[in-house]
Design a protein around this motif. Structure first.
Motif, PDB file in Angstrom:
ATOM      1  N   PRO A 118       0.823  -1.228   0.000  1.00 43.26           N
ATOM      2  CA  PRO A 118       0.000   0.000   0.000  1.00 43.26           C
ATOM      3  C   PRO A 118       0.853   1.272   0.000  1.00 43.26           C
ATOM      4  O   PRO A 118       0.511   2.247  -0.668  1.00 43.26           O
ATOM      5  N   GLY A 119       1.968   1.278   0.697  1.00 44.33           N
ATOM      6  CA  GLY A 119       2.834   2.460   0.745  1.00 44.33           C
ATOM      7  C   GLY A 119       3.453   2.775  -0.598  1.00 44.33           C
ATOM      8  O   GLY A 119       3.438   3.913  -1.054  1.00 44.33           O
ATOM      9  N   GLY A 163       2.365   1.735  -3.394  1.00 44.30           N
ATOM     10  CA  GLY A 163       1.250   2.031  -4.297  1.00 44.30           C
ATOM     11  C   GLY A 163       0.903   3.504  -4.293  1.00 44.30           C
ATOM     12  O   GLY A 163       0.643   4.107  -5.338  1.00 44.30           O
ATOM     13  N   LYS A 164       0.913   4.130  -3.105  1.00 45.52           N
ATOM     14  CA  LYS A 164       0.639   5.568  -3.001  1.00 45.52           C
ATOM     15  C   LYS A 164       1.692   6.372  -3.756  1.00 45.52           C
ATOM     16  O   LYS A 164       1.373   7.376  -4.392  1.00 45.52           O
ATOM     17  N   LYS A 165       2.949   5.928  -3.693  1.00 46.99           N
ATOM     18  CA  LYS A 165       4.021   6.634  -4.403  1.00 46.99           C
ATOM     19  C   LYS A 165       3.829   6.510  -5.912  1.00 46.99           C
ATOM     20  O   LYS A 165       4.044   7.469  -6.650  1.00 46.99           O
ATOM     21  N   TRP A 166       3.440   5.314  -6.365  1.00 43.95           N
ATOM     22  CA  TRP A 166       3.163   5.117  -7.791  1.00 43.95           C
ATOM     23  C   TRP A 166       2.028   6.034  -8.248  1.00 43.95           C
ATOM     24  O   TRP A 166       2.142   6.715  -9.267  1.00 43.95           O
ATOM     25  N   PHE A 167       0.923   6.049  -7.501  1.00 39.77           N
ATOM     26  CA  PHE A 167      -0.223   6.878  -7.884  1.00 39.77           C
ATOM     27  C   PHE A 167       0.141   8.359  -7.874  1.00 39.77           C
ATOM     28  O   PHE A 167      -0.287   9.119  -8.741  1.00 39.77           O
ATOM     29  N   SER A 168       0.924   8.794  -6.912  1.00 41.77           N
ATOM     30  CA  SER A 168       1.348  10.183  -6.830  1.00 41.77           C
ATOM     31  C   SER A 168       2.222  10.547  -8.032  1.00 41.77           C
ATOM     32  O   SER A 168       2.026  11.584  -8.675  1.00 41.77           O
ATOM     33  N   TRP A 169       3.200   9.695  -8.349  1.00 43.02           N
ATOM     34  CA  TRP A 169       4.109   9.929  -9.471  1.00 43.02           C
ATOM     35  C   TRP A 169       3.342   9.968 -10.795  1.00 43.02           C
ATOM     36  O   TRP A 169       3.511  10.884 -11.599  1.00 43.02           O
TER      37      TRP A 169
END
Length: 122
Positions: free
Chosen positions: A28-29, A31-37
């Motif tokens: 999940p952590g 994943g948040k970085k991927w979505f933000s990028w």
């Protein structure tokens, strides 16, 4: 702007082990970085298409028409996904790739320019 493909690679054995061990916490952590990028790339108008993940399963057709049961036979890193982006030049595409969360997962990002039919192949 020119189109580039960002090819994401990971050590398939390491990725599989990491995923099993950290499904509840790390995934999940990151994943948040991927979505933000990817969200930033989208807002900037750089994304040509959506991120595509690739299954580790696959087959390879050889020149003699035989079929190998794995998509990679002699390499350690597996092709795990790709994203097509727009950038002004190769250096800018590399700068975008350097912020990719795949690097935080001990993966790599291969950057390639799409060839215009009027360009020389290089």
């Amino acid at each position: 702007m020119t189109e580039f493909i960002l090819i994401f690679r990971r050590d398939i054995e390491e990725f599989t082990q990491d995923y099993k061990e950290s499904l509840a916490t790390a995934v999940p952590g990151i994943g948040k970085k991927w979505f933000s990028w990817m969200g930033k790339l989208h807002e900037e108008g750089r994304m040509v298409g959506t991120y595509q993940r690739i299954s580790k399963a696959g087959r390879t057709v050889m020149p003699d028409s035989t079929v190998q049961e794995k998509p990679y036979t002699e390499i350690k890193d597996a092709f795990s996904g790709f994203l097509i982006i727009r950038a002004h030049d190769f250096d800018e595409a590399l700068s975008i790739a350097k912020d990719c969360p795949n690097l935080l997962q001990n993966g790599s990002v291969e950057v390639r320019k799409f060839i215009d039919h009027n360009d020389q192949v290089s």
